[in-house]
Design a protein around this motif. Structure first.
Motif, PDB file in Angstrom:
ATOM      1  N   VAL A   1      24.249  47.363  46.125  1.00 17.84           N
ATOM      2  CA  VAL A   1      25.177  48.266  46.858  1.00 17.84           C
ATOM      3  C   VAL A   1      26.113  47.388  47.392  1.00 17.84           C
ATOM      4  CG1 VAL A   1      25.225  49.182  49.071  1.00 17.84           C
ATOM      5  CG2 VAL A   1      23.050  49.586  48.227  1.00 17.84           C
TER       6      VAL A   1
ATOM      7  N   ALA B   1      15.847  54.696  47.817  1.00 19.25           N
ATOM      8  CA  ALA B   1      16.609  53.863  47.021  1.00 19.25           C
ATOM      9  C   ALA B   1      15.799  53.127  45.686  1.00 19.25           C
ATOM     10  CB  ALA B   1      17.211  52.889  47.881  1.00 19.25           C
TER      11      ALA B   1
ATOM     12  N   CYS C   1      23.259  58.937  49.423  1.00 24.28           N
ATOM     13  CA  CYS C   1      23.941  57.852  49.682  1.00 24.28           C
ATOM     14  C   CYS C   1      24.537  58.126  51.054  1.00 24.28           C
ATOM     15  CB  CYS C   1      24.939  57.426  48.810  1.00 24.28           C
ATOM     16  SG  CYS C   1      24.394  56.712  47.269  1.00 24.28           S
TER      17      CYS C   1
ATOM     18  N   MET D   1      26.698  51.916  51.207  1.00 24.32           N
ATOM     19  CA  MET D   1      26.049  53.228  50.909  1.00 24.32           C
ATOM     20  C   MET D   1      27.214  54.332  50.952  1.00 24.32           C
ATOM     21  SD  MET D   1      23.112  53.772  49.453  1.00 24.32           S
ATOM     22  CE  MET D   1      21.637  52.998  49.350  1.00 24.32           C
TER      23      MET D   1
ATOM     24  N   ARG E   1      29.726  54.325  48.269  1.00 24.31           N
ATOM     25  CA  ARG E   1      29.168  54.770  47.171  1.00 24.31           C
ATOM     26  C   ARG E   1      29.251  56.549  47.082  1.00 24.31           C
ATOM     27  NH1 ARG E   1      26.267  51.520  43.471  1.00 24.31           N
ATOM     28  NH2 ARG E   1      25.050  53.453  42.794  1.00 24.31           N
TER      29      ARG E   1
END
Length: 694
Positions: free
Chosen positions: A262, A313, A334, A353, A356
């Protein structure tokens, strides 16, 4: 320590390399045995046949310890032959590689799996106690659950726990951060120290996004799949899946790799996604689990929600179907995971997250929502330019029937209010917050709403109103007062209590918290309660923490300068103040200059440093902390002179009342002015009224 095998010869053989052929391995074993027992030195053969002969002629029973063995068919067959030849022979094999070769072992062979070798709760309790860091039962249970009992991780925990003790049962997130840091360190070191993996970090991180690891799943990764998998297995990073040729990462290792992924990997919406929550056509239950995450979060059960996100995840799937659908689904996960990690006190994973989500959902409502929440988090951290950049992103008109539309709109409002408060624009912040009530805000933003309202109450010197509102909300929604919510709310409550002069209540609110967000509160409390040395120690301890946000770093810098001044070390105060000014210029933060008592603000203004705002009059006008216990100690003579000034007497009258000369009174006045940081009798009286003098 007693010898576990006093009547036997123990021959140890270290790990075999990935390219070791069986004949070379038997030669190594023979050489080890030859060093332990008498063997004809003239013997030239050193292979398997020589080893069989040597063991058959040995006068003393032998135990072979074969560590890190690659248990292929040739080695397994050879071990079986040796055991059949010599009934007294014992062989202990430590291996991380598995194959069907084990079927050829003798029937009484005992195979220990990773589950057998994992530390149990009782074993971990005993180990930590023997290592000098005994822990309560609930702590050990949490550690074993979080680590899976991995010996390599448990072995490194004593050092981490000795430097960061666990304060109480309310600090689960603090414990998780310590354990995760150890797991991350072990995993990173293992990969870095293996030459075959050192330059393959990206494939390693990507491989952690799949349920299982096979040569087929690595077909498009560009690596030598068999060698890659075998190397991971030999290092203990992956283990066999029962009834399948596949390998899988232990949960603790996978979570560690995903945390790094991440942070280090950009979003790749055209290749691989962490999860597709809405892909019910693929037989996935991810949508239901994601709904459970949202429900748990609204109930304040943040740790449970984060655990489900960890599981989701790890369920990576390759993109297929329409790219647009996949991108939005990935962004949705996310986004929800980012919110959840934030409130579970996992800020770095939360920011990763959300970035993303913003990238994967660019041009979609989910991407816009992620940008709004990112802006709020930047504002909370004191990162003004980043917050304004996130909030100024062009947005399409929101559809009000969307579930997250109200959440994103409220996030933008709270962020804008925090930015205004940080610029000391109380009227602007009031206009924004007047339309927001914690009770009607989305549950996820309940604590952030209270934090903004409490901050405004401090700025407008109405701390009692701010406290009443927060206490009423906690009574209405006690379930939300948990995780990061509790950290935020208790921090602002403590500051409001300090503003009212109730130091004991403030101390009780944050006594058990070691979170960085409460570090400035702890330092400010020490300063206001007459312990500048303690405040300075906290500033030095927390101020160098790399996880410190700009807001925390600037508040600590101002408090460090104030503490140095209170200790009479103005020269040491200037570097602290210089750092605060630099941070203010970078971020636009002004409010930390007002988060000290008026007397302290006046002293900072007298250091001859150009402040980015008129800190002295601003602090005196707002009177954020009008009361404080003495940070200086007056002598009886100085106290008598001060009492005379408060009574309106002149220096000559004070001298007559105290039966001393006028020059003596003037000397005491100069000492009094220096200690109070003032230049006149009038200012000394004003300063005294802001102090609770003994």
């Amino acid at each position: 320590m007693t010898d576990p095998e006093p009547c036997r010869v123990i021959a140890y053989v270290g790990p075999s390399t990935a390219d070791s052929a069986a004949d070379r391995y038997w030669t190594r074993i023979f050489d080890s045995v030859r060093r332990c027992i008498d063997i004809d030195a003239s013997r030239t053969s050193r292979g398997f046949a020589a080893l069989r002969t040597a063991l058959s002629t040995a006068d003393t029973p032998v135990t072979l310890v074969l560590d890190g063995t690659r248990l292929d068919e040739d080695v397994a067959e050879g071990i079986g032959t040796l055991l059949a030849d010599e009934p007294t022979l014992r062989i202990v094999v430590a291996t991380r590689t598995t194959s069907s070769a084990g079927a050829g072992m003798p029937s009484d062979t005992r195979i220990l799996t990773s589950a057998d070798l994992a530390f149990t709760v009782d074993e971990t309790t005993a180990y930590l106690r023997d290592a000098g860091v005994p822990q309560e039962r609930w702590v050990v249970e949490r550690i074993v659950h979080r680590t899976g009992g991995l010996p390599a991780v448990i072995g490194r925990l004593p050092t981490a726990l000795s430097s960061a003790p666990i304060p109480g049962a309310t600090e689960l997130e603090h414990l998780d951060r310590i354990v995760d840091a150890v797991i991350d360190s072990v995993t990173a070191r293992t990969i870095k120290n293996e030459p075959l993996l050192a330059h393959l970090l990206r494939p390693v991180l990507m491989s952690a996004m799949t349920d299982s690891l096979t040569c087929a799943s690595l077909a498009e990764s560009g690596v030598d799949a068999p060698t890659f998998v075998t190397t991971l297995e030999s290092l203990g990073l992956v283990e066999s899946v029962p009834g399948s040729p596949a390998r899988a990462y232990p949960d603790a290792v996978r979570r560690s790799l995903l945390r790094r992924a991440v942070a280090d990997l950009p979003a790749e919406p055209t290749r691989t996604y962490l999860v597709v929550p809405g892909a019910v056509d693929r037989g996935s239950d991810s949508a239901a689990l994601l709904g459970q995450v949202v429900a748990l979060r609204k109930e304040g059960r943040f740790a449970e929600a984060a655990s489900i996100c960890d599981d989701l995840a790890s369920r990576a799937v390759s993109s297929s179907g329409t790219p647009e659908t996949t991108v939005v689904s990935d962004a949705a996960f996310c986004f929800q995971a980012g919110l959840t990690y934030f409130f579970a006190v996992r800020p770095h994973e939360a920011m990763g997250m959300l970035r993303r989500a913003r990238s994967a959902g660019a041009g979609t409502p989910v991407g816009e929502d992620a940008a709004a929440v990112l802006g709020l988090m930047h504002a909370l951290r004191g990162e003004g330019p980043e917050a304004r950049a996130a909030l100024s992103t062009d947005r399409s008109p929101r559809r009000h029937h969307r579930n997250n539309a109200r959440l994103a709109h409220t996030a933008e409002q709270i962020a804008a209010a925090l930015l205004a408060i940080d610029r000391l624009e109380s009227d602007v912040a009031l206009d924004i917050l007047v339309d927001i009530e914690a009770s009607t805000a989305p549950n996820e933003l309940w604590a952030l709403t209270l934090y903004a309202q409490g901050s405004l109450a401090l700025l407008t010197h109405t701390p009692m109103d701010g406290l009443r509102r927060i206490k009423a909300e906690i009574r209405k929604h006690p379930e939300l007062h948990a995780g990061y919510n509790a950290v935020l709310v208790n921090a602002i409550r403590a500051d409001l209590e300090l503003a009212l002069g109730d130091f004991d209540r403030a101390r009780n609110l944050v006594a058990d918290s070691t979170h960085l967000f409460t570090a400035p509160v702890h330092a400010r409390m020490r300063l206001l309660t007459g312990d500048p040395a303690g405040s300075e120690a906290l500033v030095h301890h927390y101020g160098t923490d790399p996880n410190c946000t700009p807001r925390q770093a600037m508040e600590l810098a101002v408090l460090g300068a104030a503490a140095a001044c209170a200790l009479g070390r103005d020269t040491e105060a200037r570097p602290h103040l210089d750092r605060a000014i630099a941070l203010s210029q970078q971020t636009g933060l002004l409010r930390p200059f007002t988060m000290v008592s008026p007397l302290m603000a006046r002293h900072l203004g007298s250091l001859g440093v150009d402040l980015p705002t008129a800190a002295e009059p601003t602090a005196l006008d707002t009177a954020t902390y009008p009361k404080s216990k003495p940070v200086v100690r007056l002598t009886p003579r100085e106290r008598a002179v001060l009492d005379g000034l408060i009574a309106g007497r002149s220096a000559r009258t004070i001298a007559k009342v105290e039966f001393v000369s006028v020059n003596t009174v003037k000397t005491q006045l100069r000492s009094l002015y220096r200690k109070l940081g003032v230049n006149s009798g009038k200012d000394a009286v004003i300063a005294a009224r802001h102090l609770m003098l003994d």
